[in-house]
Design a protein around this motif. Structure first.
Motif, PDB file in Angstrom:
ATOM      1  N   ILE A  84       0.845  -1.207   0.000  1.00  0.00           N
ATOM      2  CA  ILE A  84       0.000   0.000   0.000  1.00  0.00           C
ATOM      3  C   ILE A  84       0.869   1.242   0.000  1.00  0.00           C
ATOM      4  CG2 ILE A  84      -1.612   1.335   1.428  1.00  0.00           C
ATOM      5  CD1 ILE A  84      -2.922  -1.304   2.219  1.00  0.00           C
ATOM      6  N   ASP A  85       1.932   1.210   0.784  1.00  0.00           N
ATOM      7  CA  ASP A  85       2.839   2.355   0.845  1.00  0.00           C
ATOM      8  C   ASP A  85       3.483   2.603  -0.522  1.00  0.00           C
ATOM      9  OD1 ASP A  85       4.286   4.372   2.475  1.00  0.00           O
ATOM     10  OD2 ASP A  85       6.032   3.180   1.869  1.00  0.00           O
ATOM     11  N   TYR A  86       3.766   1.514  -1.221  1.00  0.00           N
ATOM     12  CA  TYR A  86       4.386   1.653  -2.548  1.00  0.00           C
ATOM     13  C   TYR A  86       3.469   2.404  -3.505  1.00  0.00           C
ATOM     14  CZ  TYR A  86       5.971   0.284  -7.211  1.00  0.00           C
ATOM     15  OH  TYR A  86       6.372   0.298  -8.525  1.00  0.00           O
ATOM     16  N   TYR A  87       2.177   2.086  -3.460  1.00  0.00           N
ATOM     17  CA  TYR A  87       1.242   2.711  -4.404  1.00  0.00           C
ATOM     18  C   TYR A  87       0.788   4.103  -3.963  1.00  0.00           C
ATOM     19  CZ  TYR A  87       0.737  -1.743  -6.876  1.00  0.00           C
ATOM     20  OH  TYR A  87       0.975  -2.876  -7.613  1.00  0.00           O
ATOM     21  N   THR A  88       0.929   4.422  -2.696  1.00  0.00           N
ATOM     22  CA  THR A  88       0.328   5.671  -2.202  1.00  0.00           C
ATOM     23  C   THR A  88       1.326   6.645  -1.593  1.00  0.00           C
ATOM     24  OG1 THR A  88      -0.115   4.709  -0.013  1.00  0.00           O
ATOM     25  CG2 THR A  88      -1.821   4.456  -1.683  1.00  0.00           C
ATOM     26  N   ALA A  89       2.585   6.223  -1.495  1.00  0.00           N
ATOM     27  CA  ALA A  89       3.564   7.087  -0.826  1.00  0.00           C
ATOM     28  C   ALA A  89       3.778   8.396  -1.588  1.00  0.00           C
ATOM     29  CB  ALA A  89       4.887   6.348  -0.681  1.00  0.00           C
ATOM     30  N   GLU A  90       4.110   9.447  -0.853  1.00  0.00           N
ATOM     31  CA  GLU A  90       4.457  10.742  -1.433  1.00  0.00           C
ATOM     32  C   GLU A  90       5.983  10.803  -1.563  1.00  0.00           C
ATOM     33  OE1 GLU A  90       2.360  12.992  -2.351  1.00  0.00           O
ATOM     34  OE2 GLU A  90       0.472  12.468  -1.371  1.00  0.00           O
TER      35      GLU A  90
END
Length: 704
Positions: A618-624
């Motif tokens: 999830i962090d990969y797809y949504t990280a800034e």
């Protein structure tokens, strides 16, 4: 058709209920419509002659809510309402219970009461209007209904009682009391409370009673204007001489048999006495009445005699069927952790009644959803299912679908326990109560077993909830006796089954009254509440001795859950084109991922390792992107002046040729080409969001 006749009842400021008859349903025995606001409920009554040999009153109550009432279509492929919902079944049960005691003894005619929601405004509920309409249509019919009764819902908002609160007011209310009765006499109550006191519930009943008086007076007025003349009913009784002989040949053996301690032993002994009576009186009455009528009179006469003997012994000798004192509980025991694999389990035993309750924890996708007629969906994150198999009473029987009784008992246990489930607890919780053996008040055993099971699973309930039932025995002289913890036979031969659930110090969370009498004073019910409260204290001690509080951590068998927040603008990136990204996450990990519009993402995984893997994805797809952070990026486009590198899904940065190495690069192709993965560092993000990357800086940092 007759001309329409109406009466109006004011139940509070700006709240009127109108009862009307004559305009429609001209062929029903009795009918009316009930309107509050723009909610309209129809009620119709039909009747037929008693079936030969039938020894009970076959009252049938049905209620349906039509989607057309709110200008909507039913969901699903077939655009038509199907089997009744749980809500409709619960309304049928609530309507049946206060009506049944108001028909004369020995009346066995077929009677059907049908209610239907015709219009729903989404503000005023139709259930209590349907109950009121059932009473009104019976009053208007020629049937020997000994009403009318009134019915309403009572809420408590900001310290004030409200009659028939609106949908919004119900959500804010501290209690929800469904009350049905005669003037100054209660017949049925059901509901829940956020740990209210006995005095608050009593005050709510007295408040309801004043509205009941208005409702009954209005029905009498309408009945006098438009009702049918009452017919003389055909009542079925045992011939006096045969009844006397049944009592004569029972002798003292009947009382001895009726008060044996064990249910199975008692049942066998009573059967033996009945067989002896049959042998003694059969030569005299079998040919006189014929086989069918003889068996009808024998069974009815026997049941009435056992009822008389049991009630007399209780009232005059304070003798109970299993040998206990009037306020004494049956032996209690409690266990937790009785099953492997499951998330939580509790076994609660009270005498010969035993409930095994299993708790399962799940995620948001496991919540129970149901369509509302007025629109939208009701979502329950806590629910309890109750099962009453034949073996629980030692009998052989057909195994079919859920009975109305199972739905009703499960609902009572569910609403009693849900008050202590924290609102911010992220898990969906399902309890399943399997009745192992039954001899009275299995719904209350389900509440106690549910508390054990929830605490065993580590659900952080606010306080343990327990429940117990009190009964009542009366006679024609006004003598009465309230019994604590009634067994099945005391329920059958007694006058009342009053169940109350609650926490040890907080108060009442759920309640239900079933009555065989045509009403009792509210004061009697208040005394029963006090007796019930004393019994609950004893049960609480047994529960606490088994497990004093919820386990400090969730069961290791339970799935792991966490809620993470993402930028709502990144929801699309997480879902991916056609759901590609979220599908890859769930299929590769087996986890449940639920995304809310505010950016809340709930993850439910089978263990901690899987949970961390899902969080990483999830962090990969949504990280800034962050200035100073190093990324492994994909070269998407190559130009003479540099390359555009995707460092996060959908987020590209410019890697200028001057930042590709710590020496002069003549051509971009000397360093990378489209499709290559390279290591870069974010060196700047300007106000417009443009990202500048440096391979040179990334390599220098990694070499340190």
């Amino acid at each position: 058709m007759k001309p329409e006749t109406s009466v109006t009842i004011n139940i509070g400021p700006g709240k009127d209920i109108t009862l009307s008859t004559g305009k429609i349903l001209g062929l029903a025995n009795g009918s009316c419509t009930v309107r509050q606001g723009d909610t309209v409920v129809l009620s119709a009554v039909c009747s037929g002659a008693a079936k030969k040999g039938q020894d009970f009153f076959p009252l049938q109550v049905d209620y349906r809510e039509k989607y057309s009432a709110a200008g909507r279509f039913p969901g699903g492929y077939i655009k038509r309402e199907g089997r009744p919902s749980d809500k409709e079944i619960l309304i049928m049960r609530m309507t049946d219970r206060p009506l049944r005691p108001l028909f004369p003894e020995g009346f066995f005619d077929e009677v059907q009461v049908y209610g239907m929601l015709l219009a729903a405004d989404g503000i005023n509920e139709g259930d209590t209007l349907g109950m009121l309409g059932a009473s009104c249509s019976l009053c208007l019919s020629d049937l020997p209904f000994q009403g009318p009764i009134g019915a309403l819902r009572v809420g408590l908002v900001d310290g004030k009682f409200i009659a028939n609160p609106t949908s919004d007011e119900i959500k804010k209310s501290e209690i929800e009391l469904i009350y049905a009765g005669l003037p100054d006499k209660v017949i049925m109550i059901e509901g829940e409370a956020k740990e209210c006191s006995e005095q608050t519930l009593a005050d709510a009943m007295y408040f309801a009673n004043e509205i009941i008086k208005k409702m009954c007076a209005a029905q009498v007025e309408l009945m006098n204007k438009a009702g049918r003349p009452k017919k003389t009913p055909e009542l079925h009784f045992v011939p006096a001489e045969m009844a006397a002989d049944i009592e004569k040949f029972a002798g003292d053996e009947l009382e001895d048999a009726a008060f044996l301690l064990g249910k199975e032993e008692r049942s066998k002994a009573l059967d033996a006495v009945k067989t002896k009576i049959d042998e003694e009186i059969k030569p005299k009455y079998f040919d006189l009445y014929g086989e069918e009528d003889y068996n009808f009179y024998l069974n009815m006469g026997w049941d009435k005699l056992v009822q008389k003997v049991v009630r007399t012994a209780i009232l005059e000798k304070h003798r109970r069927m299993d040998g206990r004192d009037i306020t004494q509980l049956r032996p209690l025991s409690a266990e937790v952790g009785v099953l492997p694999v499951v998330h939580g389990s509790g076994l609660f035993t009270r005498g010969e009644t035993q409930a095994l309750v299993v708790t399962t924890l799940g995620g948001p996708q496991d919540a129970q959803e149901s369509d509302l007629v007025t629109g939208g969906t009701e979502v329950k994150k806590f629910y309890l299912h109750y099962n009453f198999p034949n073996y629980s009473v030692g009998e052989v029987g057909k195994i079919g679908g859920l009975s109305r009784r199972e739905i009703g008992h499960g609902n009572l246990a569910e609403r009693s326990l849900k008050q202590v489930i924290p609102e911010d607890f992220p898990y969906t919780v399902r309890c399943v109560s399997e009745i192992m053996s039954s001899n009275g008040s299995t719904s209350m055993a389900s509440v106690c077993g549910g508390t054990l099971s929830l605490m065993d699973a580590g659900v952080p309930i606010k306080a343990p909830v327990v429940g117990i039932s009190c009964g009542l025995v009366t006679d024609d002289t006004g003598k009465e006796l309230i019994l604590t913890d009634i067994i099945g036979a005391e329920d059958h031969y007694g006058d009342m089954d009053f169940k109350v659930c609650g926490t040890e110090f907080g108060g009442i969370t759920g309640f239900q009254l079933d009555l065989k009498l045509p009403g009792i004073p509210i004061d009697t019910l208040v005394r029963a509440m006090d007796q019930n409260k004393a019994a609950r204290k004893e049960i609480h001690q047994v529960i606490k001795a088994c497990i004093a509080s919820p386990r400090p951590e969730l069961s290791p068998r339970a799935p792991q859950m966490v809620v993470v927040k993402i930028n709502p603008e990144k929801i699309g990136a997480l879902i991916g084109t056609g759901g590609k990204n979220i599908k890859e996450i769930t299929e590769s990990t087996g986890a449940q991922v639920n995304i809310e519009d505010d950016g809340s993402v709930t993850i439910l995984a089978r263990n901690k390792e899987v949970l961390e893997e899902v969080k990483r994805k999830i962090d990969y797809y949504t990280a800034e992107p962050e200035v100073g952070k190093i990324y492994r990026g994909l070269v998407k486009t190559v130009r003479d002046f540099g390359a555009f590198v995707e460092i996060l899904p959908g987020q590209d940065g410019l890697l200028h040729i001057s930042e590709m190495a710590n020496y002069r690069v003549n051509q971009v192709s000397d360093i990378c080409k489209e499709g290559d993965y390279i290591t870069v560092k974010v060196i700047d993000i300007d106000r417009s969001g443009k990202i500048r990357l440096s391979r040179k800086a990334a390599l220098e940092e990694l070499d340190k």
